[in-house]
Design an enzyme around this catalytic site. Structure first.
Site, mmCIF file in Angstrom:
data_model
loop_
_atom_site.group_PDB
_atom_site.id
_atom_site.type_symbol
_atom_site.label_atom_id
_atom_site.label_comp_id
_atom_site.label_asym_id
_atom_site.label_seq_id
_atom_site.Cartn_x
_atom_site.Cartn_y
_atom_site.Cartn_z
ATOM 1 N N CYS A 256 18.291 5.366 -5.185
ATOM 2 C CA CYS A 256 17.997 5.270 -3.716
ATOM 3 C C CYS A 256 17.196 3.932 -3.585
ATOM 4 O O CYS A 256 17.590 3.122 -2.741
ATOM 5 C CB CYS A 256 17.497 6.454 -3.142
ATOM 6 S SG CYS A 256 15.699 6.878 -3.409
ATOM 7 N N HIS A 304 13.075 9.918 -0.900
ATOM 8 C CA HIS A 304 14.339 9.480 -0.679
ATOM 9 C C HIS A 304 14.394 8.295 0.473
ATOM 10 O O HIS A 304 13.559 8.222 1.343
ATOM 11 C CB HIS A 304 15.652 10.432 -0.361
ATOM 12 C CG HIS A 304 16.883 9.859 -0.260
ATOM 13 N ND1 HIS A 304 17.420 9.701 -1.537
ATOM 14 C CD2 HIS A 304 17.779 9.543 0.595
ATOM 15 C CE1 HIS A 304 18.790 9.386 -1.418
ATOM 16 N NE2 HIS A 304 18.969 9.087 0.220
ATOM 17 N N HIS A 316 23.164 4.512 1.831
ATOM 18 C CA HIS A 316 22.208 4.739 0.634
ATOM 19 C C HIS A 316 22.938 5.490 -0.676
ATOM 20 O O HIS A 316 24.344 5.737 -0.717
ATOM 21 C CB HIS A 316 21.287 6.101 1.142
ATOM 22 C CG HIS A 316 22.058 7.353 1.114
ATOM 23 N ND1 HIS A 316 21.324 8.633 0.968
ATOM 24 C CD2 HIS A 316 23.242 7.566 1.653
ATOM 25 C CE1 HIS A 316 22.174 9.570 1.354
ATOM 26 N NE2 HIS A 316 23.392 8.999 1.738
#
Length: 340
Positions: A256, A304, A316
């Site tokens: 990420c 994240h 993402h």
């Protein structure tokens, strides 16, 4: 008169077979009573998703430790190079004062200051003010230079030793995090293997549909927060479909924070490596202030991160087994945005 014969006893073989059969029956009934029911496909998916989330948490910690390792390695290399140069300079200074000593020895008189130097501890001698009168100005300066250099070299060696220990500790932490990540992923795979081939295929098809949905996502027409943010988002869009790989920073696979740092790098902006560090790389903003290209942070520990794409969508690298894609921000607990 009735006969009283003893009843016939069962043979040893029959007793043994009966006992073994009874024992087996008890064992099977016990196993049946304690056997855990097979998990449904939905239960397995839920547990696998949790393991993937835990693996991602560990990945961000791994990324941070790896960045620390790289910084420490540079510092250690610089210090060791500095120590080596300092030792070379000290050797030259000693050689110079040694030449003076040789000349005085041949002439039959060695200056007390030189005798002291040759004894190995000029620093102690220099601290005794009463003896400074015995030194010529030039020799005093030479010995002081040597003593200062020895002190500096000792401090640099001590600093280098500390950095080397820090580096060793960081490498150990790096290995532990790597083992933790691999353990989580292996456990997730083991769980998936408990499903039937049909159930696994259904989960794979669902993941594939989520990846294909990118072509139908409505991103609205919001204007990016800046040219740099627009360029970063445009770069990230070119990586749609690239696989999630923990620890990866591109250009063919990403985790990420690897995706967000790579995207902004293409726009000429350097970002820190981890999601937690990237969370401080700009101005913190709320959901209603988000514009395309802003960073978006999820989960309470900020493990994240993605790029806001518009209309409530984030671009993402989601998790292991998934590709870079658009996804609704509502699928994860949103914390806040960051405008770089």
């Amino acid at each position: 008169m009735a006969s009283h014969r003893r009843p016939k006893q069962p043979s040893r073989t029959r007793v043994t077979v009966f006992t073994a059969t009874a024992a087996a029956a008890v064992a099977l009934s016990s196993q049946a009573a304690h056997a855990e029911p097979k998990q449904s496909k939905e239960e397995v998916k839920s547990e696998v998703d949790k393991l993937y989330e835990q693996a991602e948490q560990a990945t961000e910690k791994y990324n941070g430790a790896k960045e620390d390792q790289q910084k420490l390695q540079k510092e250690v290399d610089t210090l060791q190079d500095k120590v080596a140069r300092g030792q070379e300079e000290l050797n030259k200074l000693r050689k110079g004062i040694g030449t003076v000593a040789s000349g005085q020895y041949r002439s039959g008189s060695i200056d007390p200051s030189v005798q002291l130097f040759l004894s190995g501890d000029p620093d102690t001698y220099l601290e005794k003010a009463s003896t400074l009168d015995q030194l010529s100005g030039k020799q005093a300066a030479q010995l002081k230079t040597i003593a200062d250099k020895q002190r500096t070299l000792s401090q640099e060696r001590e600093e280098a030793a500390g950095k080397i220990k820090d580096l060793s500790d960081t490498r150990k932490a790096l290995g532990e995090k790597k083992d933790e990540i691999q353990g989580k992923l292996a456990k997730a795979q083991k769980l998936l293997n408990t499903l039937t081939a049909k159930e696994r295929a259904e989960l794979q098809q669902k993941e594939a549909r989520a990846n294909r949905a990118n072509s139908r996502v409505d991103l609205g027409n919001a204007v990016p927060s800046s040219q740099r943010a627009a360029a970063a988002l445009a770069a990230a869009k070119t990586k749609i479909g690239s696989p999630y790989v923990w620890g990866a920073t591109g250009p063919s696979s990403f985790d990420c924070s690897g995706l967000t740092s790579w995207a902004y790098q293409q726009a000429g902006q350097s970002l820190p490596r981890t999601s937690q560090e990237q969370a401080t790389a700009g101005t913190q903003i709320g959901r209603d202030q988000l514009k395309p290209g802003d960073l978006v942070l999820f989960y309470s520990d900020l493990h994240h991160i993605g790029l806001y794409a518009g209309n409530g969508q984030v671009l993402h690298a989601p998790k292991p087994g998934a590709a870079v894609r658009f996804e609704s921000m509502d699928n994860m607990p949103f914390m806040y945005g960051v405008r770089v």
